[in-house]
Every structure is written in C-alpha cells, then in structure tokens.
Design a protein around this motif. Structure first.
Motif, mmCIF file in Angstrom:
data_model
loop_
_atom_site.group_PDB
_atom_site.id
_atom_site.type_symbol
_atom_site.label_atom_id
_atom_site.label_comp_id
_atom_site.label_asym_id
_atom_site.label_seq_id
_atom_site.Cartn_x
_atom_site.Cartn_y
_atom_site.Cartn_z
ATOM 1 N N CYS A 165 0.828 -1.212 0.000
ATOM 2 C CA CYS A 165 0.000 0.000 0.000
ATOM 3 C C CYS A 165 0.859 1.258 0.000
ATOM 4 N N GLY A 166 0.203 2.366 -0.295
ATOM 5 C CA GLY A 166 0.787 3.695 -0.130
ATOM 6 C C GLY A 166 -0.049 4.438 0.893
ATOM 7 N N LEU A 167 0.489 5.529 1.407
ATOM 8 C CA LEU A 167 -0.231 6.267 2.442
ATOM 9 C C LEU A 167 -0.387 7.727 2.048
ATOM 10 N N GLU A 168 -1.617 8.207 2.120
ATOM 11 C CA GLU A 168 -1.918 9.615 1.913
ATOM 12 C C GLU A 168 -2.461 10.128 3.244
ATOM 13 N N PRO A 169 -2.446 11.446 3.457
ATOM 14 C CA PRO A 169 -3.004 11.942 4.721
ATOM 15 C C PRO A 169 -4.441 11.424 4.900
ATOM 16 N N GLY A 170 -4.655 10.660 5.984
ATOM 17 C CA GLY A 170 -6.015 10.215 6.296
ATOM 18 C C GLY A 170 -6.511 9.007 5.516
ATOM 19 N N ARG A 171 -5.693 8.426 4.617
ATOM 20 C CA ARG A 171 -6.201 7.238 3.908
ATOM 21 C C ARG A 171 -5.064 6.325 3.456
ATOM 22 N N VAL A 172 -5.430 5.070 3.277
ATOM 23 C CA VAL A 172 -4.490 4.074 2.758
ATOM 24 C C VAL A 172 -4.823 3.849 1.289
ATOM 25 N N VAL A 173 -3.802 3.859 0.430
ATOM 26 C CA VAL A 173 -4.019 3.579 -0.997
ATOM 27 C C VAL A 173 -3.661 2.109 -1.221
ATOM 28 N N HIS A 174 -4.644 1.322 -1.629
ATOM 29 C CA HIS A 174 -4.467 -0.137 -1.754
ATOM 30 C C HIS A 174 -3.782 -0.452 -3.079
ATOM 31 N N PHE A 196 6.406 -5.919 -1.055
ATOM 32 C CA PHE A 196 6.897 -5.409 0.232
ATOM 33 C C PHE A 196 5.674 -5.115 1.096
ATOM 34 N N GLN A 197 5.509 -5.890 2.154
ATOM 35 C CA GLN A 197 4.333 -5.736 3.018
ATOM 36 C C GLN A 197 4.582 -4.609 4.028
ATOM 37 N N ARG A 198 3.735 -3.588 3.965
ATOM 38 C CA ARG A 198 3.820 -2.504 4.955
ATOM 39 C C ARG A 198 2.902 -2.839 6.117
ATOM 40 N N GLU A 199 3.275 -2.395 7.298
ATOM 41 C CA GLU A 199 2.479 -2.771 8.478
ATOM 42 C C GLU A 199 1.074 -2.162 8.441
ATOM 43 N N GLN A 200 0.898 -1.069 7.681
ATOM 44 C CA GLN A 200 -0.420 -0.433 7.615
ATOM 45 C C GLN A 200 -1.433 -1.270 6.831
ATOM 46 N N GLU A 201 -0.926 -2.168 5.960
ATOM 47 C CA GLU A 201 -1.831 -3.052 5.235
ATOM 48 C C GLU A 201 -1.040 -4.246 4.698
ATOM 49 N N VAL A 202 -1.419 -5.416 5.106
ATOM 50 C CA VAL A 202 -0.767 -6.629 4.606
ATOM 51 C C VAL A 202 -1.641 -7.179 3.484
ATOM 52 N N ALA A 203 -1.054 -7.306 2.304
ATOM 53 C CA ALA A 203 -1.828 -7.706 1.127
ATOM 54 C C ALA A 203 -1.866 -9.228 0.981
ATOM 55 N N ARG A 204 -2.897 -9.702 0.283
ATOM 56 C CA ARG A 204 -3.023 -11.137 -0.017
ATOM 57 C C ARG A 204 -2.111 -11.465 -1.196
ATOM 58 N N LEU A 205 -1.288 -12.491 -1.044
ATOM 59 C CA LEU A 205 -0.370 -12.867 -2.129
ATOM 60 C C LEU A 205 -1.001 -13.940 -3.015
ATOM 61 N N VAL A 206 -0.738 -13.839 -4.304
ATOM 62 C CA VAL A 206 -1.230 -14.844 -5.256
ATOM 63 C C VAL A 206 -0.224 -15.992 -5.284
ATOM 64 N N GLU A 207 -0.700 -17.178 -4.940
ATOM 65 C CA GLU A 207 0.201 -18.330 -4.844
ATOM 66 C C GLU A 207 0.814 -18.652 -6.208
ATOM 67 N N GLY A 208 2.118 -18.924 -6.178
ATOM 68 C CA GLY A 208 2.795 -19.290 -7.418
ATOM 69 C C GLY A 208 3.290 -18.094 -8.228
#
Length: 632
Positions: A165-174, A196-208
């Motif tokens: 993710c990215g971070l903007e003031p007041g919101r997380v950009v997925h 790169f997993q940021r602590e503000q949002e951990v994304a689901r990884l596509v297997e394989g």
C-alpha cells in the motif's frame, strides 16, 4: 572560471568537455570517446565504455572509506517515523535484493516494473536492478490499474516489485488490488511479483506468482555489480503522450552517470557528504534523477519524504525537515510553495525553525511565477532558483549554476542554458528569431549526455514527436524567448500560446500578472474558443486562506490588472474564483483538460490526476461563465 567561460569551453570543444566530466566516474572500461554519431540525427554518449550505476552510486563510496555516512534519510510525517540508512547498509541491502532477483532469473536487459510509495525500498529496488543490468521502469505508486496495464504491455517486464500500500493523509491507498487488476488486464504477464508488506496493510499474495520481499531474499548469495555498455538502457520512464499511449523515455547508463554527477556541484552547489533534498516522488523524473541517482552518485545524503507540503501536519513541514536534517539544497515544485504560501501567507511557521544550513532553493516542474519566488526569497533569505527541464532531458536545460557562478536572478526566467544545450528560439519555418521575440524553443542536436536517445521500442514515434518539425533540432514543445543577455523565458507550452484576433499571446504572461494580486494564491489561464476572436483567455483564481473579500470584487481587480499590464489586446474579461485547480500528482495544472471542458469537447480524465472530483468543480465554475457555449 565563470559561467560564460564554462559554456564557451563546452561549445568550443564538446568532446573534451564531456570526456573531462566523465573522469570522476569509476569505469570498468573507459570510453574511447564521448559522442557516437549514428547518423540521421541519432546519437549515443560513451557507448563503448563499460560501467555500473549501482557501483558508482553505492559501492565506491564504501570502498573509499565513507560507508558509515548516511546515504538515505526516510522521513514520513504520515507514519510518524524516521530512519537512516548508511552507505554500507545500503550496499548490503541492495546486493542481497539483487541476488534474490538474479536467483529468480532476472538478467541483464530484463525489464522490472517498480510500483512503490516513498519508502527507501523503492530506491533499493531501482539500485538492485542497476546492479545486475536489469532495466527498471518505475510507475507512480497508486496509478490506476488500466494505466499500469498499458505500461506492463509496453515494457514486458519479467518481474514487478510493489508495496502492499501507499499512504496519503487520512487514507491508505491499496496498491495490491490495483496491481492484480493491471496484471489481469495486461496481455503480457510477469513471471513473478515481489511484494513489500507494509504494516499499515498486509496484502493477499497470489500463490505461485507473488513472493514476499523479505522471504524471497532469505539465504541468497548477494550479487556483485555487472558492468554494462555505456549505451545500455538504465531505465524506461513513461511520460504522458498526446495520443493517450504513454511514451517510454529511455535513459542510457553512461551519459546518465556523467551528466547527473556534473550537475550536483555545478548546478546545485553541494559537496559530497552534504544533505540534498528533492521533495518529489520516485515515480517522476525528479525522483529518478535527484532523489535516487544524482545525490548517491555524488556521495550526498538524500532524503526520501513521505508527506505533503501542507497537512502533514501543517504548512511548516518543509521547514521542519530542512532544519532537522540540515539540508543544504532543497528542490521542489512551485505548486508546493504556492500551497504553503496559501496556508501561511505571512510565513509565520518559517520562524519556528533553524534554517541556517540551507544555502539555496530550486524550483521546477511548472512555471515559477515571480510572486512565489519573491515570497520564498523574503521568507527564507536564500537564493530561490527557477530552473527548467523535462522528463525527456533528465536534468536542467536552463538554470542558474550556483556551483559555477551565482548569476543575477531575473524574475520569470530560469536563467541561462547549461553546457550541452544550444537553445534557440525558432519561428514556424524553423528560422532563428531575434532577442525578445516569442517562438518555439528548440535545442540544436546533438542533445547532451543523459538525455533521451530514443523512446522504448518506438523510434519512429521519437522522430515524429521531437525531431521532425525542426530538422537538426530537438523540439521541446515549449514556447518562449531569449533576451539580450541570453536569459531564457519559458512563456507556455506551445499549445498554451493562444491566438486572440490574430495576436499571439502567452497565457503564462497573464498568469504572472494574476499571481501578483495580493489575494491570489494560485491561478491558471486557458484559451477558450470564441466565435468572433478565435480564442479568448479565461482565468481561474484560487484565493489565499483567510481572504474574505467578495469574489466578484477580486475578479474585477484581476481583469483590470491584466488590462493594465498586458493591454486591451489580451481581451481578458472572463475569470472566476475556484477552491482548487485540477493537477497531476506531480503538481502540473491540467490546462488541456480544462480547455476541452470549456470548449465542450470529449476528454479522457488523465490517469495522473490528483483528484478527479475537481473536474466537476471546474464544470460548475465554467457554467457560471456561460461555458461550454450553447452553440458548442
């Protein structure tokens, strides 16, 4: 030697000039000469040399005993965190990442797309590609899925490196859903993605397909630097094209190293070891040249800033960063200063910080109106230097070269052409114009090292876009003039020179007048269609915070000002007050889109727009002025 001597020395013997500029670079094999003329207006620099960018930006400083110097400062007011990475740490991190990429099959010449926010890992990804000769293409983090898909299909990357993710003031950009959507849409599919997993949002990884940034580096052999040819592409950077299909600007390795290293002292006047800050994003050319490459090649400390000029937390955030990290030279866009000035017109927040280390401020990316420059000079008490360049050139075409000589500042001018750039003003027929006359700005070929040699897989488009209109010249797409002293003035994009009843007028000159009004924080002028005059100018005004005057009163005063300063010939009668202007994320005002709306033409919402909702506000403002006209 003063500026005139240096420029004359380049002009008298460009070959000797650039070979001398190449001396500070560590070569695996020195080039036999600087310029390689391939014929038919195509050129390459230092093509037969062998060199590695990552070695020059990282390893050589460690080898020279400066490994403990800070290479990167990450300052994120959004996450309330700061960290420093030394040159030796950077080398180890980059070598391991490069080793992990190599272990998964990335080789010299393979493309890797990088889709990341303003974190040090974005720079590490770029340097890791350079280390093994892979060609990176950074796409601004948070770009829409369809735009990312277009770039995937053009660059055909073997891998994509992204953050969760990215971070903007007041919101997380997925980022991850955008990346998944882009890969679904693209015809070309990458072999794998590094997330790169940021602590503000951990994304689901596509297997394989997806691997974790840390996990895939575990236990790998660090990679050594791979020497590449001088004309090996270092990166592809996409810039918006008029057809909607982005143009992949190519940067060759050796010329990029030589030119950027030269600019750090000569243009920005910083010495190795000092702190340099470009408040931009790695997704833009400024982030490539002056967050990542030039400061590190030159042995400076660079700042990676994850924040905004206002709102993180206030309009004093720039001054805090400069004071805390003892920044010597600061580079930002005029639009950032206009935002700060709008929030804090009296500069009350400046006084809270010790800015004694700051020697100069540099502005680029949009025309720097004199009002913003004088405000910044008054507040900061250092030279505020407007300079002009493009994504295509990679560094300044015209500047005030403080490291050579501090030239007198002329408000409204980015000063003078830099060595390597023979800048000329041409009429429609390609003939040079007299000093003071407005025309097309063109650069006599060859362009200097570090500029674009072509477009990625699109040489015919490169020729058509830049070389065809004025044979023997590179067409910049900007209009302006050169005065008697050789100072250049960028008046507008060529498209922004409007024709009012047969008079060629610069919308930029009108913006300059409007910006000087005490209540105006920011403005834009566009040319709209008019049945009688062909085109007429229309102004959009953003007012300073705390201005409570009636809007029609301010508009009346602005109309009078343009009439007084430019004359009745400008036919400037249409203006309105708006809360904000539509801009790209890098701060460029979307004047072309505004013109299309005003003229009632179909338009595509630009992928780079900061906030699409602003276009609805512009439509409402235009309606109050009677546009689009009923006839349209």
């Amino acid at each position: 030697m003063g500026y005139k001597d240096v420029y004359a020395a380049w002009k008298a013997d460009p070959e000797a000039f650039w070979m001398q500029a190449a001396e500070p670079i560590d070569w695996d094999r020195k080039p036999s000469k600087a310029l390689f003329d391939k014929g038919d207006h195509m050129y390459e620099w230092f093509a037969d040399g062998m060199v590695n960018t990552c070695w020059n930006a990282v390893d050589r400083h460690v080898e020279a005993g400066r490994g403990e110097q800070t290479a990167i400062i990450h300052d994120s007011p959004i996450t309330h965190s700061k960290r420093e990475i030394t040159y030796v740490e950077l080398r180890n991190r980059v070598a391991t990442l490069a080793g992990a990429l190599r272990a998964k099959g990335i080789e010299k010449g393979d493309r890797v797309i990088i889709y990341m926010p303003m974190i040090p890992e974005a720079l590490e990804a770029m340097l890791a590609c350079a280390r093994i000769g892979a060609i990176h293409s950074v796409v601004f983090g948070g770009f829409a899925a369809n735009e990312l898909a277009v770039r995937i299909d053009d660059a055909r990357p073997k891998a994509i490196i992204a953050a969760s993710c990215g971070l903007e003031p007041g919101r997380v950009v997925h980022y991850k859903p955008l990346l998944d959507g882009a890969i679904d849409q693209a015809t070309h599919k990458p072999d794998f993605c590094v997330i790169f997993q940021r602590e503000q949002e951990v994304a689901r990884l596509v297997e394989g397909r997806d691997v974790n940034w840390h996990g895939f580096q575990y236990g790998v052999e660090p990679a050594e630097c791979v020497p590449v040819e001088g004309n090996h592409p270092a990166y592809i950077l996409y810039t918006s094209g008029t057809t909607g299909q982005p143009k992949g600007v190519v940067r060759h390795t050796a010329g990029h190293l030589v030119a950027l290293n030269w600019t750090m002292k000569n243009v920005y006047n910083v010495n190795p070891g000092e702190v340099f800050w470009a408040a931009s994003d790695v997704g833009w050319v400024v982030g490539h040249s002056y967050i990542t490459y030039a400061p590190l090649i030159h042995g400076n400390t660079t700042i990676v800033f994850e924040g905004k000029p206002v709102g993180t937390p206030d309009a004093g955030t720039f001054w805090r960063v400069i004071a805390e990290h003892k920044v010597r030279s600061f580079f930002t866009a005029p639009t950032a200063f206009r935002a700060v000035k709008r929030e804090d017109p009296k500069g009350e927040l400046v006084g809270k910080y010790d800015l004694s280390h700051l020697r100069a401020v540099y502005l680029a990316g949009e025309r720097a109106d004199p009002d913003t420059i004088t405000w910044a000079q008054r507040m900061l008490n250092v030279p505020v230097i407007d300079h002009w360049w493009q994504t295509e050139t990679g560094y300044a075409i015209a500047a005030n070269p403080l490291g050579i000589e501090e030239l007198p500042v002329k408000l409204g001018s980015p000063s003078v052409p830099m060595p390597g750039y023979d800048v000329q003003i041409l009429d429609e027929g390609g003939h040079p114009m007299k000093p003071g006359e407005l025309g097309a700005i063109a650069i006599k070929l060859p362009l200097p090292p570090g500029t674009l040699p072509t477009l990625w897989n699109a040489e015919p488009r490169y020729r058509k876009s830049y070389l065809e209109h004025f044979p023997g010249y590179y067409e910049t797409g900007d209009a302006g003039m050169i005065d008697e002293d050789g100072y250049l003035y960028i008046m507008a994009r060529t498209d922004d020179v409007i024709n009012v009843a047969g008079h060629r007028l610069s919308t930029g000159a009108m913006e300059e007048v409007l910006a000087a009004h005490t209540d105006v924080a920011e403005c834009a002028v566009i040319g709209v269609s008019d049945a009688l005059k062909g085109q007429v100018p229309m102004g959009f005004l953003c007012l300073n915070a705390g201005c409570n005057r009636p809007h029609d009163e301010v508009v009346r005063e602005c109309v009078t000002l343009v009439r007084e300063k430019i004359g009745p010939v400008a036919a400037f009668k249409l203006a309105c007050v708006v809360d904000r202007l539509p801009k790209t994320r890098s701060g460029k005002i979307l004047r072309g889109t505004m013109v299309s709306i005003a003229d009632g033409k179909a338009y595509k919402t630009p992928a780079t727009i900061d906030d699409p909702a602003i276009l609805d506000e512009i439509k409402e403002a235009l309606a109050t002025l009677g546009y689009p006209e009923k006839a349209a």
